[in-house]
Every structure is written in structure tokens, then in C-alpha cells.
Design an enzyme around this catalytic site. Structure first.
Site, short mmCIF file in Angstrom:
data_model
loop_
_atom_site.label_atom_id
_atom_site.label_comp_id
_atom_site.label_asym_id
_atom_site.label_seq_id
_atom_site.Cartn_x
_atom_site.Cartn_y
_atom_site.Cartn_z
N GLU A 1 0.63 -1.29 -0.06
CA GLU A 1 0.08 0.04 0.09
C GLU A 1 0.72 1.32 0.05
O GLU A 1 0.44 2.36 -0.64
CB GLU A 1 -0.88 0.09 1.27
CG GLU A 1 -1.99 -1.22 1.21
CD GLU A 1 -2.92 -1.05 -0.08
OE1 GLU A 1 -3.56 -0.02 -0.05
OE2 GLU A 1 -2.73 -2.03 -0.72
N SER B 1 -40.83 -25.91 48.73
CA SER B 1 -40.68 -25.89 50.14
C SER B 1 -39.59 -24.93 50.16
O SER B 1 -39.27 -24.96 51.41
CB SER B 1 -40.36 -27.42 50.40
OG SER B 1 -41.25 -28.30 50.13
#
Length: 738
Positions: A87, A344
Site C-alpha cells: 500500500e 418448599s
């Protein structure tokens, strides 16, 4: 000479364009490097545990995959070299625009709207930072000029290393992948620092044309490799394999706490969040739950949840909301927050309240015999889980063995409204009223969440002090408020830690017996739809739920076989290598050697609130109880039986003091004496009292007799019966097992 004049004219035009572009982007509008890095728009929430270890990656943006920012020093040197070769080979020589590249490539190559040409890394970064300068189907001349101007400004404000770092973290690479960190993880299954030369060349080839064909990517990558002095043999096959990988996923992304991560996402905050979870314990809980549910295969159970709270701080150490997609069809449901019937597991709060109000002690004898409770719908007939009754039994044994009938009798003493208020004070947030639930609330008829219930147990562990759980987005504190009595909470905790107290139901070697002090209670809701096991040590409170998200009943899976084994393994892992301290009795709690006369309970050292201690517990066998009729009963006259043959029998059990004979008083008038009395029933509402030898009321009930039509000869109008062989119209409610 003409060529030179053309270049000068081009540079002059470029200079004019840059002046014009300066009006588009002002220098003060450019973000700093710190601002860019701090505002990096990641697509995934990364949840860390309390020590910084990754626990969960959760996708936030379905259109873009952007992972957390990676510093330049953590990028592969091969990647940096390949990227610059592809690049911007003069990156370290130019000041944002490579003017020599402009001169060599001529005007069109730099400013052409469809080629990248001499665009530098800095210019490309300018387009990534400013949407107005970004390419959409090719850059316009205005965008090119703007990028060049911004690039010059970036070179003055950012270092070269910062420009490179920003570019590699923000550049689009392929499809949804933004930045080298995402592309490296998804395409190659590794972090950016581990990329080799061939992988780096592939990524560098994608920079120029992210979505190019495999052949184009392979050709460009080969050029980069050759510039790096490496061969291209087999590269085309490698590129094809990489680009065919589906679905695109982040390699080794941790997936241990998805439900907690969603809480963090909903609360907002940074993309990388440190939680209070412990990665080691979280993974152990997930694996334990899945393994145990797999062992229960064939019993129609697929879902579960585990929660661990730090008693002191209220911080969450483990949050497992589901058993996972391999076992559950509702893996997305967070069962820590889903409301289910607790069975319970509500009983300890009843006993704590009754002890706190000095209605009972842990040694008090409670009646575990068939009971009939009048309700607006008729009679409520609670039953024990095993359908057996133990007669008179101590409160310690009744709670330890999770007997239903004594719990309902306690509810009668306390009233459902008082129980409801206490449960809500503990944070259960019951949506109805005490009257709505009635006495069945004692057996867990309301819906609660595992989070709220576990935190209520944490209040018992903390001496009755309730504090909020510290969750994502909530700046919670360790502050708490007294809700229950510390002394009564200690006694209930001691009962729940007593392995001998629960031996009748659970035996001495159940999953509830740990090698260190721990209080625990199980629960199973109606029709075995929900299993619970919740308990605490001095350091942590652990809650486990097992069941089906759909509400379907399990097959032969109770609290002790479903949730308890998971609870046990999690508790053992939490305390591996250390023994938690035993609870210290608060001031006002006394230990007393207690024996039981006439009972099948061993002598023991019992805990009492000061002033309630007893050395000997006796039950008078002569204490009378009214066995028939029951309070609230409704009777109907039978039209098929002659009136003279119908009777309602009044009866009581037990003897009166001094051998006296009981008397029966109906609607204010004494109608007879003796242990039994047959009465010719009359339609209407009646009040019956059992009197002792001195005329004092021992028991009193209300009942109703309803008339019935008599079946007369054919063709005659039936009349109304005055006698009665009565039929009870009681409504029975099936109790929840313990």
C-alpha cells in the site's frame, strides 16, 4: 519542457484543490489518536471476569465485525512489512501525500475516482475517520483532495506509529470484517501477532480490493510474497480454503456467560467490561450443570440455572442462565430471571418468622397429622410429599424433613398476610396479595426468580439483613437493612445445616451433606415441574434450579436428585482447599440440653432465643382435639336416605383434665356430652364448641348443612329432607412436595 510545465500546472491545481478541501475539513475537527482509539466502534461486547480473563463475546452489531483495538506492538512484523509493500512503500518518507508517486503515476492515477493509485496509508486513514471522505463506489475528486489535505494534518498531529495502528484497526478487509484483529481471528483463527508471511500477504492483498475473487487475491498476495523474498507455491489453494471458511466466527471466542453478558449489554457501558464473575467457577458450574442434566437423560428434564452470590458484597460470582443449546430448546431464556414456583424453599422463612415472634422454638412439637383448612373455595387438604404423617414432631425435624402439614399449621398461626409481607421484604416481589395465595403460600404456590430467592437466602446467611445484588449498570453498595431477626435466622440456619434433622426424608448420606458447615434446603413444585436447591456457607450463597422452560413435568426428579447434586459440586468447588468458618451464634441465643418425653426424638443440645429455652419437652396425651366436623366444612343432606337414618357425628380425641367428660354446645345450647355425639342435622349455618368440665371452650368450629330434594314416588313432587347422612363437599388442593 512541455512535460515539466504540465507537472507544474498539475501541482498548482492540486494545491488549489487542497486549499478548497481545507474548507471541507477543519483542523480542529480532526480527532486525536486517543479519541479515535477510545471511540473505536467494536461490534462485540467482551465480558471479562473479575481478574480480567475473557468470559464471553457477544455480538452487538450484526452488520460489521469489529473486534477490540490491538496496539501496533502486538501486530505481526510480517503483517506490517506486507501491508507497506502493498500500500505505501514510502510511508516513512512522505508527509501524508507521496508527491513522488504523484509525479510518477501522473494525474489520473492519483485522482482517478476508481483507482487507489498513489493514495497513501495516511490518506486512506483520513477516509476511514471522516465519512464524507470515504469511498462509496469510488472516490470523487473532492474526496481525493479532502483526503490529501486531512492526511497532511494527520501527519502533524499523529505519529507514524499511531497512523499505522489506526489504519490497521479500522481498514475494511472482507465482507463484514473491519480491521486486522477481526480478519485475523475469523480468517486464520489467530491473533494479529501470530500471522506468518503468507497470511500477512493475503491480508495485504485484501486491502486494495477486500471483496475481490480468490484468483485476484491470490495473484496480488503472490506479488507481495515475492517482494518479501518468499515463494508462492500452493498459495492459490490456501487462499481458496481461507475464503471458503463458513460460517465466519471468531476463533476461540469464549462463550461461558451469555446471559450475564446480555445484562451488561443492556446496561450500556464500554465494549470491554470487567464483571464480578469468576471464570474458573463459572466454567465449572456450566460444565457441572450440563453433565448432570445429561445424566438425567430420559427423565424429561433439559433446563437449569446456577447462581452464586458473595455473602458480604452481594457480587455475582457465577451466573448460568441455561443448560445450553445442545440440551435445551430454550437456551436463550435466562432462567436465573424466570419466575417459577419455589416449592418448599419458602419454608425456612416461615419458621424464622414463627421463631422470631416466639410462637415456636426449634424444639416445639408441631402436629403432623391430616389437616383440613377452610378456604373460600372449600377445604384445603395439605399432604406431605410421601403421603405419610409423623404425628407430633419437633420444629427442627419438621423443617429438616420438609414436612408440608406442619408448615401449613405455622401459616395458620402467622396468617398468609404476615408471610406475604415478610417474603416481599426479603425481595421476592410477589405480584399478588397474601389473601390471593392463602395458606398454600407456605408450600411455594407463588412464582419467584432464582435471583430473588437466592438473595433472600443470602439474607438469612447475613443474620436477617437484606441487601441488593450488584448487577451490571447498577452502582450497588454493600449496604443492607435488617429484615429478619438475626437470632431466629441463626437458629433456622442451624436447622438447615443439621444432617441428622433431615435424616427421616433424605437419609444421612444425601447430596446435601457437605464436609463443612453449610445450610441448605430443597424444593419441588407441583407435579415436579421445578427442582430447587439453595443454601449457604459463611462466604457464599448458591442457588440451583432444574426443570423445563416449557413448564412440562419431570419424571421422578425431586430436589434432592435434580438440583442438589449440582449444588453440592458447586459448593465443593467454591471451597476447594479451604474450610469456611462455622457460624457464630449472636447475642441472645442460648444452647440448652433438651430431652423429649414420650417422643421418638433423641436428647440433644438445642438452640433457643433467650427466655424460651426448655430442658424437657412434653406433650399432654390428654389434650383434646376436635376430629369432626372440621372448620368450614359444608355438608349436603342425602335425598336417597330416609331422614331418620341420617346423622352427623361429632367426635373428639384425647381426654380432658381430671377425667372430665366433654360437652357439646351447638349454636349456644348444650346438646349432649361424651367423646362422640350423633346429631340430626338441620339445614343452615352452625357453630359448634367443645367444652371442658368447667364449661370452658376447648375447640370451636363453624360448618354448614345444605338441604336436598327428596326423591319421592313417580309423579310426585319431591320434598326437602330434614334428616342427614351427610356428604362433605370439600375441595382438596394437592400440596407441593418437599
Amino acid at each position: 519542457m512541455r512535460w515539466a510545465r504540465d507537472r507544474v500546472r498539475q501541482v498548482q491545481i492540486v494545491g488549489l484543490g487542497l486549499v478548497l478541501a481545507a474548507g471541507v475539513v477543519r483542523a480542529e475537527d480532526l480527532p486525536s489518536f486517543a479519541q479515535t482509539r477510545g471511540g473505536h466502534p467494536v461490534s462485540d461486547l467482551q465480558l471479562l471476569d473479575r481478574r480480567g480473563e475473557p468470559l464471553q463475546i457477544l455480538r452487538m452489531n450484526p452488520d460489521r465485525r469489529v473486534l477490540p483495538w490491538v496496539p501496533l506492538e502486538q501486530m505481526s512484523p510480517s503483517l506490517l512489512r506486507a501491508m507497506l509493500l502493498s500500500e505505501d512503500q514510502r510511508f516513512y518518507q512522505h508527509s501524508g501525500v507521496d508527491w513522488s508517486a504523484v509525479a510518477s503515476s501522473a494525474w489520473g492515477n492519483l485522482w482517478n475516482t476508481r483507482t487507489r493509485g498513489a493514495s497513501t496509508v495516511t490518506m486512506q486513514l483520513a477516509g476511514l475517520l471522516d465519512e464524507d471522505l470515504a469511498a462509496r463506489g469510488g472516490r470523487s475528486l473532492r474526496q481525493k483532495l479532502g483526503q490529501a489535505w486531512v492526511a497532511g494534518r494527520l501527519e502533524k498531529r499523529w505519529t507514524k506509529a499511531q497512523i499505522l495502528e489506526g489504519y490497521l484497526n479500522r481498514v475494511p478487509l472482507r465482507g463484514e470484517l473491519i480491521g486486522v484483529p477481526a480478519a485475523s481471528q475469523v480468517l486464520f483463527g489467530k491473533r494479529p501477532g501470530g500471522l506468518d508471511g503468507r497470511e500477512s500477504a493475503m491480508l495485504a492483498a485484501m486491502l486494495r480490493a477486500p471483496n475481490a475473487s480468490p484468483d485476484v487475491i491470490s495473484s496480488r498476495a503472490c506479488g507481495v510474497l515475492q517482494a518479501m523474498g518468499q515463494a508462492c507455491v500452493g498459495l492459490a489453494d490456501e487462499v481458496g480454503a481461507v475464503l471458503r471458511r463458513k460460517p465466519l466466527t471468531v476463533a476461540d471466542a469464549p462463550q461461558w456467560a451469555p446471559h450475564y453478558a446480555r445484562l451488561a449489554l443492556k446496561a450500556g457501558g464500554p465494549a470491554t467490561q470487567r464483571s464480578t464473575l469468576d471464570a474458573v467457577w463459572q466454567r465449572h458450574a456450566v460444565q457441572t450443570l450440563r453433565r448432570h442434566l445429561s445424566e438425567l437423560a430420559g427423565r424429561q428434564v433439559e433446563d437449569g440455572a446456577v447462581l452464586v452470590l458473595d455473602n458480604a458484597s452481594g457480587e455475582v460470582r457465577v451466573w448460568v442462565g441455561s443448560s445450553g443449546s445442545q440440551l435445551s430448546e430454550a437456551a436463550q431464556v435466562d432462567h436465573v430471571l424466570a419466575r417459577r414456583q419455589p416449592g418448599s424453599t419458602l419454608k425456612p422463612f416461615l419458621y424464622e418468622l414463627a421463631i422470631e415472634r416466639r410462637l415456636i422454638t426449634a424444639a416445639s412439637l408441631l402436629d403432623d397429622s391430616p389437616a383440613q383448612v377452610a378456604t373460600a373455595a372449600g377445604l384445603y387438604l395439605p399432604q406431605n410429599y410421601d403421603k405419610h404423617y409423623r404425628g407430633w414432631i419437633s420444629a427442627r425435624a419438621a423443617l429438616g424433613n420438609s414436612l408440608n402439614v406442619p408448615a401449613v399449621r405455622l401459616s395458620l398461626m402467622l396468617t398468609p398476610e404476615a408471610v406475604f409481607e415478610r417474603l416481599n421484604a426479603l425481595g421476592l416481589q410477589l405480584p399478588e396479595t397474601g389473601g390471593f395465595y392463602g395458606h398454600s403460600l407456605a408450600l411455594g404456590s407463588a412464582d419467584v426468580t432464582l435471583l430473588a430467592l437466592t438473595n433472600a437466602y443470602r439474607a438469612l446467611a447475613n443474620g436477617g439483613r437484606h441487601g441488593e445484588v450488584r448487577l451490571p449498570g447498577i452502582a450497588g453498595s454493600a449496604r443492607s437493612r435488617a429484615v429478619a431477626d438475626a437470632k431466629a435466622s441463626f437458629i433456622v440456619g442451624d436447622i438447615l445445616a443439621d444432617n441428622n434433622a433431615r435424616a427421616l426424608t433424605f437419609g444421612l448420606s444425601s447430596a446435601l451433606a457437605l464436609p463443612f458447615p453449610a445450610s441448605v434446603k430443597t424444593g419441588t413444585s407441583k407435579d415436579m415441574r421445578d427442582n430447587w436447591c439453595i443454601g449457604w456457607s459463611s462466604r457464599y450463597t448458591v442457588g440451583v434450579w432444574v426443570g423445563n422452560s416449557s413448564g412440562e413435568a419431570m419424571q421422578q426428579v425431586s430436589g434432592v436428585s435434580g438440583a442438589a447434586p449440582v449444588w453440592r459440586e458447586v459448593m465443593l468447588a467454591l471451597h476447594a482447599g479451604q474450610t469456611p468458618a462455622a457460624p457464630v451464634p449472636p447475642v441472645g441465643v442460648l444452647a440448652q440440653d433438651t430431652r423429649f418425653d414420650g417422643q421418638q426424638e433423641p436428647e440433644r443440645r438445642e438452640w433457643f432465643l433467650a427466655g424460651t429455652e426448655q430442658a424437657v419437652i412434653r406433650r399432654s396425651a390428654d389434650a383434646p382435639t376436635l376430629s369432626n366436623p372440621t372448620d368450614g366444612a359444608i355438608y349436603a343432606l342425602d335425598p336417597d336416605i330416609p331422614p331418620a337414618a341420617q346423622r352427623l357425628r361429632f367426635s373428639h380425641e384425647g381426654r380432658l383434665d381430671d377425667g372430665a367428660v366433654a360437652s357439646w354446645r351447638l349454636n349456644g345450647r348444650v346438646i349432649g356430652r361424651g367423646a362422640t355425639l350423633d346429631w340430626l342435622p338441620m339445614p343452615g349455618r352452625h357453630e359448634l364448641a367443645l367444652l371442658d368440665g368447667r364449661g370452658r371452650v376447648l375447640r370451636q368450629v363453624r360448618f354448614e348443612v345444605r338441604g336436598a330434594g327428596l326423591r319421592g314416588p313417580a309423579g310426585k313432587t319431591p320434598g326437602t329432607a330434614t334428616g342427614a347422612h351427610v356428604k362433605s363437599q370439600a375441595v382438596a388442593a394437592r400440596p407441593s412436595p418437599g
